[in-house]
Scaffold this motif. Structure first.
Motif, PDB file in Angstrom:
ATOM      1  N   LEU A 205      80.131  69.418  86.606  1.00  0.00           N
ATOM      2  CA  LEU A 205      80.363  69.796  85.215  1.00  0.00           C
ATOM      3  C   LEU A 205      80.560  68.567  84.333  1.00  0.00           C
ATOM      4  O   LEU A 205      80.152  68.547  83.165  1.00  0.00           O
ATOM      5  CB  LEU A 205      81.591  70.708  85.120  1.00  0.00           C
ATOM      6  CG  LEU A 205      81.546  72.002  85.934  1.00  0.00           C
ATOM      7  CD1 LEU A 205      82.813  72.825  85.695  1.00  0.00           C
ATOM      8  CD2 LEU A 205      80.321  72.820  85.587  1.00  0.00           C
ATOM      9  N   TYR A 206      81.185  67.527  84.879  1.00  0.00           N
ATOM     10  CA  TYR A 206      81.421  66.308  84.114  1.00  0.00           C
ATOM     11  C   TYR A 206      80.120  65.639  83.704  1.00  0.00           C
ATOM     12  O   TYR A 206      80.014  65.050  82.622  1.00  0.00           O
ATOM     13  CB  TYR A 206      82.282  65.357  84.954  1.00  0.00           C
ATOM     14  CG  TYR A 206      82.744  64.123  84.202  1.00  0.00           C
ATOM     15  CD1 TYR A 206      83.901  64.156  83.436  1.00  0.00           C
ATOM     16  CD2 TYR A 206      82.028  62.932  84.267  1.00  0.00           C
ATOM     17  CE1 TYR A 206      84.340  63.030  82.740  1.00  0.00           C
ATOM     18  CE2 TYR A 206      82.451  61.800  83.574  1.00  0.00           C
ATOM     19  CZ  TYR A 206      83.604  61.860  82.818  1.00  0.00           C
ATOM     20  OH  TYR A 206      84.009  60.749  82.124  1.00  0.00           O
ATOM     21  N   ASN A 207      79.115  65.747  84.586  1.00  0.00           N
ATOM     22  CA  ASN A 207      77.825  65.105  84.295  1.00  0.00           C
ATOM     23  C   ASN A 207      76.990  65.879  83.298  1.00  0.00           C
ATOM     24  O   ASN A 207      75.964  65.371  82.827  1.00  0.00           O
ATOM     25  CB  ASN A 207      77.032  64.922  85.589  1.00  0.00           C
ATOM     26  CG  ASN A 207      77.670  63.906  86.511  1.00  0.00           C
ATOM     27  OD1 ASN A 207      78.324  62.962  86.043  1.00  0.00           O
ATOM     28  ND2 ASN A 207      77.500  64.086  87.813  1.00  0.00           N
ATOM     29  N   LYS A 208      77.380  67.110  83.000  1.00  0.00           N
ATOM     30  CA  LYS A 208      76.655  67.876  81.987  1.00  0.00           C
ATOM     31  C   LYS A 208      77.225  67.508  80.615  1.00  0.00           C
ATOM     32  O   LYS A 208      78.052  68.215  80.029  1.00  0.00           O
ATOM     33  CB  LYS A 208      76.786  69.383  82.262  1.00  0.00           C
ATOM     34  CG  LYS A 208      76.174  69.812  83.577  1.00  0.00           C
ATOM     35  CD  LYS A 208      76.304  71.313  83.778  1.00  0.00           C
ATOM     36  CE  LYS A 208      75.720  71.735  85.110  1.00  0.00           C
ATOM     37  NZ  LYS A 208      74.267  71.532  85.174  1.00  0.00           N
ATOM     38  N   THR A 209      76.788  66.359  80.076  1.00  0.00           N
ATOM     39  CA  THR A 209      77.358  65.826  78.835  1.00  0.00           C
ATOM     40  C   THR A 209      77.067  66.704  77.631  1.00  0.00           C
ATOM     41  O   THR A 209      77.761  66.634  76.621  1.00  0.00           O
ATOM     42  CB  THR A 209      76.800  64.410  78.596  1.00  0.00           C
ATOM     43  OG1 THR A 209      75.363  64.480  78.577  1.00  0.00           O
ATOM     44  CG2 THR A 209      77.250  63.467  79.710  1.00  0.00           C
TER      45      THR A 209
ATOM     46  N   SER B 212      84.194  62.597  75.032  1.00  0.00           N
ATOM     47  CA  SER B 212      84.172  63.312  73.765  1.00  0.00           C
ATOM     48  C   SER B 212      84.900  62.497  72.714  1.00  0.00           C
ATOM     49  O   SER B 212      85.728  61.641  73.024  1.00  0.00           O
ATOM     50  CB  SER B 212      84.810  64.692  73.909  1.00  0.00           C
ATOM     51  OG  SER B 212      86.173  64.560  74.216  1.00  0.00           O
ATOM     52  N   THR B 213      84.620  62.775  71.474  1.00  0.00           N
ATOM     53  CA  THR B 213      85.224  62.064  70.337  1.00  0.00           C
ATOM     54  C   THR B 213      85.856  63.076  69.402  1.00  0.00           C
ATOM     55  O   THR B 213      85.267  64.120  69.129  1.00  0.00           O
ATOM     56  CB  THR B 213      84.159  61.249  69.599  1.00  0.00           C
ATOM     57  OG1 THR B 213      83.530  60.376  70.517  1.00  0.00           O
ATOM     58  CG2 THR B 213      84.800  60.450  68.457  1.00  0.00           C
ATOM     59  N   VAL B 214      87.026  62.739  68.909  1.00  0.00           N
ATOM     60  CA  VAL B 214      87.705  63.631  67.980  1.00  0.00           C
ATOM     61  C   VAL B 214      87.021  63.501  66.621  1.00  0.00           C
ATOM     62  O   VAL B 214      86.912  62.402  66.062  1.00  0.00           O
ATOM     63  CB  VAL B 214      89.194  63.278  67.855  1.00  0.00           C
ATOM     64  CG1 VAL B 214      89.889  64.195  66.851  1.00  0.00           C
ATOM     65  CG2 VAL B 214      89.865  63.353  69.209  1.00  0.00           C
TER      66      VAL B 214
END
Length: 849
Positions: free
Chosen positions: A523-527, A799-801
């Motif tokens: 799941l982590y690799n599914k950006t 991810s970015t806020v």
């Protein structure tokens, strides 16, 4: 494209799975269900062994005899025929097992001298049983050799009864042959005195007439008429005797067959009623009538004697044609009678029937012709007519007397020529070894049959088991376009663990933890995907366990993770983290516009990047919550703050809100419980999700027993896990333990698996039943008061806020960091050190393996 065609194309991947089954799958099924194969094999072999223990040994004795047909043994002409030939002996063979022959053979034996295994003698019918069923008669092809085989539990009785059958059979056939000839002889002998008395009476009457009348000689016309009448009368009497002789033979033969138990014997009258026989007799009558007229003319010309004329070929062409036609019709009649009596009659009986039929036709023809001359004679004067009648009677009785004596001598010779029909070639011997039961054959057949039944039982049990056991079964149902994200082994519930089945927390370096971390990395690799929903085919299939471990693994990797308990009917995430139910949650956020900071809780003190959004109060219509615009806006807002959002969705068969949840997620994951989830429920779930265009991204195969219920093994993961621990505990010891556990697991069965599964569910409610007070992730007591502040502090590369998140209308408080306060829980065990997390947060370890 119509709606129906679109539906067919949508479901095509699920229906186009490979047909049949491969050899590898067969071997896997055989290995998995080997116990049932052994049960089927042992059951059949056990029955065979039991039968051999109770079966009574049977002994077999055989006698070989040479059988001559009845007509050959009773025919005088056969004595002069020295040529060897074989004749059908079907009727003779059938008489071997006749009731009369068996009773006669048993009557010659001393049944009191034979006893069964219980010591009871054979005089009782219950002990003797049905001996006919134990007699087997066979013939050697193209010969007259017959083998009579008798099977019995007493070897002496089998031998003696076989020899007795051969002896009684010879007497039976000889008696049948003699009976017919004896009856003929007795009939002829009884007719001779009667004919002599009639001849004497006719001679006396002729003498008295000549003494008392003046007529001594007849006129030429009277003499001619008397000669014609005498001619036909002389021909009639032998035919009548011949007809009577044939009828006696036929009646005697049929009576013998009926007495011997042969059924379906036709009488002479029944044969006459046959349509084909009637037509042939009509043709024969016409031809014989014409032939009689020609013979009458020859007799008038003086070319015939007073005796019966010869039926040999005449020089006249017409008589030759008539005789040829008569022979042809007689031959056809013989073939028809042979067809009607094929099942029981022999050659002599068939010829006697044809002779009786043709003789009767000849008698009718002669009687019709004689009646013409008698009518003409009746027109003469009375004295001449009386003289002619007396002379005719004398001539007739003289001729009949000579014929009867000739026939008597012939029958005596034939009767004397009757010999035995049966010659014993090999007498029966005492059998030493039983022929049944054949132990080797029965055991061999039992092994083969047991293996076949065991294999069928194995395949049948496998077919009845509708649960999913392997990854291949899942792929056949859903197709190869939906991947398996990973598989999770069955975990043991321990009383020492604070969070049962939370392997990532309890033992971060265990094999089970690595399986969860593998899925988390997937799941982590599914950006491009951040919001996931995990559901299952039915309840209690492990989705809460998978959500908790995957979420904790992602949080340990530094990601901000939010768990939303979307199962509003039967929420489980609070109970899974041993937290008491909180009345404020998702439902309150959507319906009462409660702030998110007042709803989010932090399950673990040492994992600040993992939050849980509980369901709160149960709504009246759960599906309306996930279709509410505030839920959709809130999910979009949270998506900008968290790296991953995992929603615990209820099973579709229990709740319809799954489809509403799936509309607002990036990926839907289905949990399949090995040995518990059924094929039908999985197919229905996937079909409905495909119909609703849900973003299905994969499956998680949960509760797998490596090497037992599937083709999975510990493999590299197990060796690596123990190898890593060997740095501290020793590699050899870990490897040995792994092999031992693997060997033990392989001995488990599916039934054990289901029992273990039910036991785990039962124990899971008893272990660590104490629940903790939930702690809010934000507020006066927490490190951060708002989501924006927390998200800005824990920003990651995944991810970015977004700036607009800070101005969202879902919170009124500015981003501010408050004084750090410890999170207090009533009961807190010693927190295990997360070595992997420490390494990942170490600045010196960045960029290194």
């Amino acid at each position: 494209m119509s709606q129906q065609e679109e539906m067919q194309n949508t479901l095509a991947p699920y229906d186009s799975g490979e047909e049949g089954i491969s050899i590898a799958e067969l071997l896997h099924i055989f290995r998995k269900r080997f116990r049932w194969f052994v049960i089927g094999l042992v059951l059949v072999v056990g029955l065979a062994v039991g039968y051999l223990q109770i079966a009574i040994p049977q002994f077999e004795s055989q006698v070989s005899v040479l059988v001559e047909p009845i007509q050959r043994s009773s025919s005088f002409e056969s004595l002069l025929n020295v040529s060897a030939s074989t004749t059908k002996i079907a009727t003779e063979v059938e008489l071997i097992t006749s009731r009369k022959n068996i009773e006669y053979a048993l009557g010659t034996l001393d049944l009191a001298s034979y006893r069964n295994a219980d010591g009871m003698d054979y005089r009782s019918k219950d002990v003797l049983g049905d001996v006919k069923e134990r007699i087997v008669v066979s013939t050697v092809k193209d010969t007259n050799i017959v083998r009579i085989t008798v099977t019995d539990a007493n070897p002496a009785f089998a031998r003696d009864f076989a020899n007795a059958l051969a002896t009684s059979y010879d007497s039976l056939l000889t008696g049948i042959a003699k009976n017919s000839k004896t009856a003929q002889r007795e009939f002829i002998e009884s007719q001779i005195p009667i004919n002599d008395r009639e001849l004497s009476r006719a001679s006396d009457a002729l003498g008295d007439f000549r003494e008392n009348s003046d007529i001594i000689q007849l006129t030429d016309k009277s003499s001619l008429l008397v000669e014609q009448i005498s001619y036909y009368t002389l021909r009639l009497e032998p035919l009548k005797l011949q007809l009577r002789e044939s009828e006696v033979f036929i009646d005697t033969y049929n009576a013998s067959l009926k007495q011997a138990g042969v059924e379906g014997v036709l009488t002479l009258d029944q044969i006459k009623k046959d349509s084909v026989v009637m037509a042939k007799l009509s043709d024969l009558s016409a031809w014989k009538t014409e032939l009689t007229m020609y013979e009458s003319l020859s007799n008038l010309a003086g070319n015939a004697s007073t005796a019966a004329p010869s039926t040999t070929l005449d020089s006249s062409s017409r008589i030759y044609v008539i005789n040829s036609a008569i022979n042809q019709v007689t031959k056809e009649l013989l073939n028809r009678v042979a067809d009607l009596t094929r099942s029981y009659a022999n050659e002599a009986n068939t010829q006697a029937i044809v002779q009786a039929l043709t003789t009767e036709v000849g008698i009718q023809v002669l009687q019709q012709r004689g009646a013409v001359f008698v009518e003409e004679l009746s027109q003469l004067p009375v004295l001449e007519r009386r003289l002619s009648e007396l002379q005719r009677d004398v001539q007739i009785y003289e001729a009949i007397g000579l014929k009867l004596r000739e026939m008597l001598e012939e029958v005596k010779l034939t009767e004397a020529a009757v010999t035995g029909n049966v010659t014993v070639i090999d007498a029966a011997n005492l059998p030493l070894n039983p022929v049944s039961p054949n132990k080797l054959l029965i055991l061999a057949v039992a092994l083969l049959l047991g293996a076949a039944i065991g294999l069928l039982l194995t395949l049948g049990i496998e077919a009845l088991d509708v649960s999913l056991q392997s990854e291949q079964q899942i792929q056949k149902i859903v197709g190869n376009d939906v991947p398996i994200l990973g598989w999770i082994p069955m975990m043991k519930v321990s009383e020492k663990d604070k969070y049962p089945t939370l392997s990532v927390y309890n033992d971060p370096l265990s094999f089970e933890s690595e399986r969860f971390k593998l899925i988390a990395n997937m799941l982590y690799n599914k950006t491009d995907k951040k919001v996931f929903s995990i559901t299952s085919c039915a309840m209690a299939e492990g989705k809460s366990t998978i959500i908790g471990n995957i979420a904790l693994a992602l949080a340990q990797m530094g990601s901000k993770v939010l768990i939303i308990d979307g199962d509003l009917r039967l929420p489980s995430m609070e109970r899974y983290f041993r937290l008491k139910h909180r009345e404020v949650g998702l439902v309150d956020f959507v319906t009462k516009k409660t702030k998110l900071e007042e709803c989010l809780i932090q399950p673990f003190e040492n994992t600040p990047t993992l939050h849980l959004l509980p369901p709160g109060n149960a709504p009246l219509v759960p599906a309306a919550i996930f279709s509410n615009p505030r839920y959709i806006q809130g999910l979009q807002y949270l998506e900008k703050l968290y790296d991953f959002i995992i929603i615990d969705a209820p099973p579709l068969d229990s709740a319809s809100e799954l489809l509403s949840i799936s509309k607002h997620v990036d990926g839907l994951i289905i949990t399949v419980r090995a040995g518990i989830s059924s094929k039908g429920s999985l197919y229905d779930l996937v079909s409905n999700l495909r119909t609703a265009n849900a973003p299905l991204i994969g499956f998680v195969f949960n509760g797998v027993i490596p090497g037992a219920t599937s083709s999975y093994g510990y493999g590299y993961g197990r060796n690596y896990g123990y190898g890593y621990s060997a740095y501290r505990y020793g590699y050899a010891q870990g490897q040995g333990t792994a092999k031992k556990k693997k060997a033990n697991i392989r001995r488990r069965s599916t039934s054990w698996y289901r029992k273990r599964y039910k036991l785990d569910l039962k124990d899971r409610g008893k272990i660590n039943s104490e629940q903790f007070e939930p702690v809010l992730a934000f507020g006066e007591h927490a490190e951060y008061r708002t989501l924006e502040a927390w998200a800005g502090e824990h920003a990651t590369t995944h991810s970015t806020v977004f700036p607009e998140a800070r101005t969202s209308g879902f919170t009124d408080s500015p981003a501010a960091k408050v004084e750090e306060k410890p999170v207090v829980q009533p009961v807190q065990d010693a927190v295990k050190h997360d070595g992997l997390g420490v390494i990942e947060r170490d600045p010196d370890a960045v960029g290194k393996k």
